[in-house]
Design a protein around this motif. Sequence first.
Motif, PDB file in Angstrom:
ATOM      1  N   ASP A 101       0.812  -1.213   0.000  1.00  0.00           N
ATOM      2  CA  ASP A 101       0.000   0.000   0.000  1.00  0.00           C
ATOM      3  C   ASP A 101       0.845   1.262   0.000  1.00  0.00           C
ATOM      4  OD1 ASP A 101      -2.403  -1.275  -0.096  1.00  0.00           O
ATOM      5  OD2 ASP A 101      -2.822  -1.126   2.048  1.00  0.00           O
ATOM      6  N   ARG A 102       1.881   1.273   0.842  1.00  0.00           N
ATOM      7  CA  ARG A 102       2.696   2.476   0.971  1.00  0.00           C
ATOM      8  C   ARG A 102       3.438   2.771  -0.331  1.00  0.00           C
ATOM      9  NH1 ARG A 102       6.284   0.201   5.591  1.00  0.00           N
ATOM     10  NH2 ARG A 102       6.163  -1.477   4.049  1.00  0.00           N
ATOM     11  N   LEU A 103       4.043   1.736  -0.905  1.00  0.00           N
ATOM     12  CA  LEU A 103       4.788   1.929  -2.143  1.00  0.00           C
ATOM     13  C   LEU A 103       3.845   2.318  -3.285  1.00  0.00           C
ATOM     14  CD1 LEU A 103       7.625   1.814  -3.304  1.00  0.00           C
ATOM     15  CD2 LEU A 103       7.226  -0.587  -3.882  1.00  0.00           C
ATOM     16  N   ARG A 104       2.651   1.768  -3.261  1.00  0.00           N
ATOM     17  CA  ARG A 104       1.650   2.097  -4.280  1.00  0.00           C
ATOM     18  C   ARG A 104       1.326   3.584  -4.242  1.00  0.00           C
ATOM     19  NH1 ARG A 104      -2.677  -1.305  -2.653  1.00  0.00           N
ATOM     20  NH2 ARG A 104      -1.292  -2.990  -3.299  1.00  0.00           N
ATOM     21  N   LEU A 105       1.209   4.138  -3.051  1.00  0.00           N
ATOM     22  CA  LEU A 105       0.916   5.560  -2.908  1.00  0.00           C
ATOM     23  C   LEU A 105       2.076   6.426  -3.388  1.00  0.00           C
ATOM     24  CD1 LEU A 105      -0.865   5.548   0.557  1.00  0.00           C
ATOM     25  CD2 LEU A 105      -1.878   6.240  -1.613  1.00  0.00           C
ATOM     26  N   VAL A 106       3.297   5.962  -3.141  1.00  0.00           N
ATOM     27  CA  VAL A 106       4.465   6.720  -3.588  1.00  0.00           C
ATOM     28  C   VAL A 106       4.500   6.773  -5.118  1.00  0.00           C
ATOM     29  CG1 VAL A 106       6.979   6.771  -3.643  1.00  0.00           C
ATOM     30  CG2 VAL A 106       5.815   6.210  -1.518  1.00  0.00           C
ATOM     31  N   PHE A 107       4.290   5.638  -5.764  1.00  0.00           N
ATOM     32  CA  PHE A 107       4.255   5.608  -7.228  1.00  0.00           C
ATOM     33  C   PHE A 107       3.113   6.473  -7.763  1.00  0.00           C
ATOM     34  CE2 PHE A 107       7.075   1.879  -7.324  1.00  0.00           C
ATOM     35  CZ  PHE A 107       7.773   2.106  -8.493  1.00  0.00           C
ATOM     36  N   THR A 108       1.988   6.461  -7.084  1.00  0.00           N
ATOM     37  CA  THR A 108       0.832   7.243  -7.534  1.00  0.00           C
ATOM     38  C   THR A 108       1.112   8.731  -7.476  1.00  0.00           C
ATOM     39  OG1 THR A 108      -0.717   5.528  -6.802  1.00  0.00           O
ATOM     40  CG2 THR A 108      -1.610   7.733  -7.097  1.00  0.00           C
ATOM     41  N   CYS A 109       1.773   9.167  -6.408  1.00  0.00           N
ATOM     42  CA  CYS A 109       2.010  10.592  -6.212  1.00  0.00           C
ATOM     43  C   CYS A 109       3.145  11.118  -7.100  1.00  0.00           C
ATOM     44  CB  CYS A 109       2.333  10.861  -4.746  1.00  0.00           C
ATOM     45  SG  CYS A 109       2.048  12.572  -4.229  1.00  0.00           S
ATOM     46  N   CYS A 110       4.059  10.255  -7.508  1.00  0.00           N
ATOM     47  CA  CYS A 110       5.157  10.680  -8.379  1.00  0.00           C
ATOM     48  C   CYS A 110       4.657  10.738  -9.819  1.00  0.00           C
ATOM     49  CB  CYS A 110       6.342   9.719  -8.255  1.00  0.00           C
ATOM     50  SG  CYS A 110       7.256   9.877  -6.710  1.00  0.00           S
ATOM     51  N   LEU A 199      19.352  12.023  17.288  1.00  0.00           N
ATOM     52  CA  LEU A 199      20.064  12.113  16.022  1.00  0.00           C
ATOM     53  C   LEU A 199      19.331  11.357  14.922  1.00  0.00           C
ATOM     54  CD1 LEU A 199      22.559  12.943  14.391  1.00  0.00           C
ATOM     55  CD2 LEU A 199      23.666  10.829  15.170  1.00  0.00           C
ATOM     56  N   THR A 200      18.679  10.264  15.273  1.00  0.00           N
ATOM     57  CA  THR A 200      18.018   9.435  14.265  1.00  0.00           C
ATOM     58  C   THR A 200      16.539   9.228  14.587  1.00  0.00           C
ATOM     59  OG1 THR A 200      18.533   7.360  15.408  1.00  0.00           O
ATOM     60  CG2 THR A 200      20.152   8.186  13.815  1.00  0.00           C
ATOM     61  N   GLN A 201      15.779   8.927  13.528  1.00  0.00           N
ATOM     62  CA  GLN A 201      14.404   8.459  13.670  1.00  0.00           C
ATOM     63  C   GLN A 201      14.376   7.035  13.112  1.00  0.00           C
ATOM     64  OE1 GLN A 201      11.080  11.030  12.534  1.00  0.00           O
ATOM     65  NE2 GLN A 201      12.511  12.723  12.260  1.00  0.00           N
ATOM     66  N   ARG A 202      14.541   6.073  13.977  1.00  0.00           N
ATOM     67  CA  ARG A 202      14.716   4.698  13.524  1.00  0.00           C
ATOM     68  C   ARG A 202      13.506   4.183  12.755  1.00  0.00           C
ATOM     69  NH1 ARG A 202      17.852   1.519  18.464  1.00  0.00           N
ATOM     70  NH2 ARG A 202      19.700   2.871  18.503  1.00  0.00           N
ATOM     71  N   GLU A 203      12.330   4.574  13.171  1.00  0.00           N
ATOM     72  CA  GLU A 203      11.127   4.102  12.489  1.00  0.00           C
ATOM     73  C   GLU A 203      11.095   4.602  11.045  1.00  0.00           C
ATOM     74  OE1 GLU A 203       6.231   4.367  12.849  1.00  0.00           O
ATOM     75  OE2 GLU A 203       7.514   5.192  14.430  1.00  0.00           O
ATOM     76  N   LEU A 204      11.492   5.864  10.848  1.00  0.00           N
ATOM     77  CA  LEU A 204      11.501   6.448   9.506  1.00  0.00           C
ATOM     78  C   LEU A 204      12.533   5.750   8.620  1.00  0.00           C
ATOM     79  CD1 LEU A 204       9.956   8.735   8.091  1.00  0.00           C
ATOM     80  CD2 LEU A 204      11.858  10.268   8.655  1.00  0.00           C
ATOM     81  N   SER A 205      13.710   5.529   9.153  1.00  0.00           N
ATOM     82  CA  SER A 205      14.754   4.840   8.388  1.00  0.00           C
ATOM     83  C   SER A 205      14.337   3.407   8.058  1.00  0.00           C
ATOM     84  CB  SER A 205      16.066   4.822   9.178  1.00  0.00           C
ATOM     85  OG  SER A 205      16.562   6.136   9.360  1.00  0.00           O
ATOM     86  N   VAL A 209      13.984   1.574   4.351  1.00  0.00           N
ATOM     87  CA  VAL A 209      14.663   0.333   4.006  1.00  0.00           C
ATOM     88  C   VAL A 209      13.650  -0.709   3.534  1.00  0.00           C
ATOM     89  CG1 VAL A 209      16.004  -1.604   4.941  1.00  0.00           C
ATOM     90  CG2 VAL A 209      16.626   0.747   5.525  1.00  0.00           C
ATOM     91  N   ASP A 210      12.534  -0.779   4.233  1.00  0.00           N
ATOM     92  CA  ASP A 210      11.486  -1.741   3.873  1.00  0.00           C
ATOM     93  C   ASP A 210      10.960  -1.474   2.465  1.00  0.00           C
ATOM     94  OD1 ASP A 210       9.731  -3.876   4.319  1.00  0.00           O
ATOM     95  OD2 ASP A 210       8.142  -2.536   5.019  1.00  0.00           O
ATOM     96  N   LEU A 211      10.713  -0.206   2.169  1.00  0.00           N
ATOM     97  CA  LEU A 211      10.215   0.162   0.827  1.00  0.00           C
ATOM     98  C   LEU A 211      11.259  -0.130  -0.239  1.00  0.00           C
ATOM     99  CD1 LEU A 211       8.413   3.549   1.579  1.00  0.00           C
ATOM    100  CD2 LEU A 211       7.351   1.345   1.079  1.00  0.00           C
ATOM    101  N   ALA A 212      12.511   0.130   0.067  1.00  0.00           N
ATOM    102  CA  ALA A 212      13.581  -0.137  -0.900  1.00  0.00           C
ATOM    103  C   ALA A 212      13.657  -1.627  -1.221  1.00  0.00           C
ATOM    104  CB  ALA A 212      14.916   0.369  -0.357  1.00  0.00           C
ATOM    105  N   ARG A 213      13.508  -2.477  -0.216  1.00  0.00           N
ATOM    106  CA  ARG A 213      13.557  -3.918  -0.444  1.00  0.00           C
ATOM    107  C   ARG A 213      12.398  -4.379  -1.313  1.00  0.00           C
ATOM    108  NH1 ARG A 213      15.094  -5.399   5.816  1.00  0.00           N
ATOM    109  NH2 ARG A 213      17.367  -5.302   5.579  1.00  0.00           N
TER     110      ARG A 213
END
Length: 214
Positions: A101-110, A199-205, A209-213
């Motif tokens: 779902d998340r990746l689908r939304l990214v492709f849709t918005c681009c 320094l980091t937002q682990r959930e965001l990172s 990574v999950d989307l990249a995989r």
Amino acid sequence: MGLRARRDGARAGDLDLAEECVQDAYLAALDAWTRQGVPNSPGAWLTTTARRRALDVCRRRRTLRDKLPLLIEPDTHPGVDHADDEAEAEFAESAAAIPDDRLRLVFTCCHPALGVEAQIALTLRLVCGLTTRQIAQAFLVSEATMAARVTRAKKKIAAARIPYRIPEPDELPDRLSSVLAVIHLVYTTGHTDPTGTDLTQRELSARAVDLARI
């Protein structure tokens, strides 16, 4: 949770409607959850509420069109409306090409009708949940400049009546570079957070990574 709710905007084919329905769902949640407690599946609750809102708006729009016959072409089959079934079938067919779902939304918005920077900035803001300040820092521009870019991109979508729909499989390669840039900037923002005390937002990172995989 907002990402899941925005998915239903793709069914409606309207970016502004998607945003409106998500905001309405959040407002409804504030009221309902205060009185009844947070449900076991908050994301599903928000998604269902946003979907119902979108369907209600679409039905009202169709009713308005039906009452203004001089402004539209008459229905081929009066009294029969298969719009919802057809929309669901088209959504399912396009969605099968992108299983997340998340990746689908990214492709849709681009959307390629926008400039590459506008695609990326708008997606980071609307889909990935980054603040305007975070996006501005990622692009090395002022917050005011980035806010203006996002606003212009949204206005262009509205003025050009660009449909908010999941791209067909053969359209994905043209959007891939922008999608990868979005994922990279989400990871970068989470890996070295320019704001806050951590320094980091682990959930965001981890999300990037999950989307990249995928």
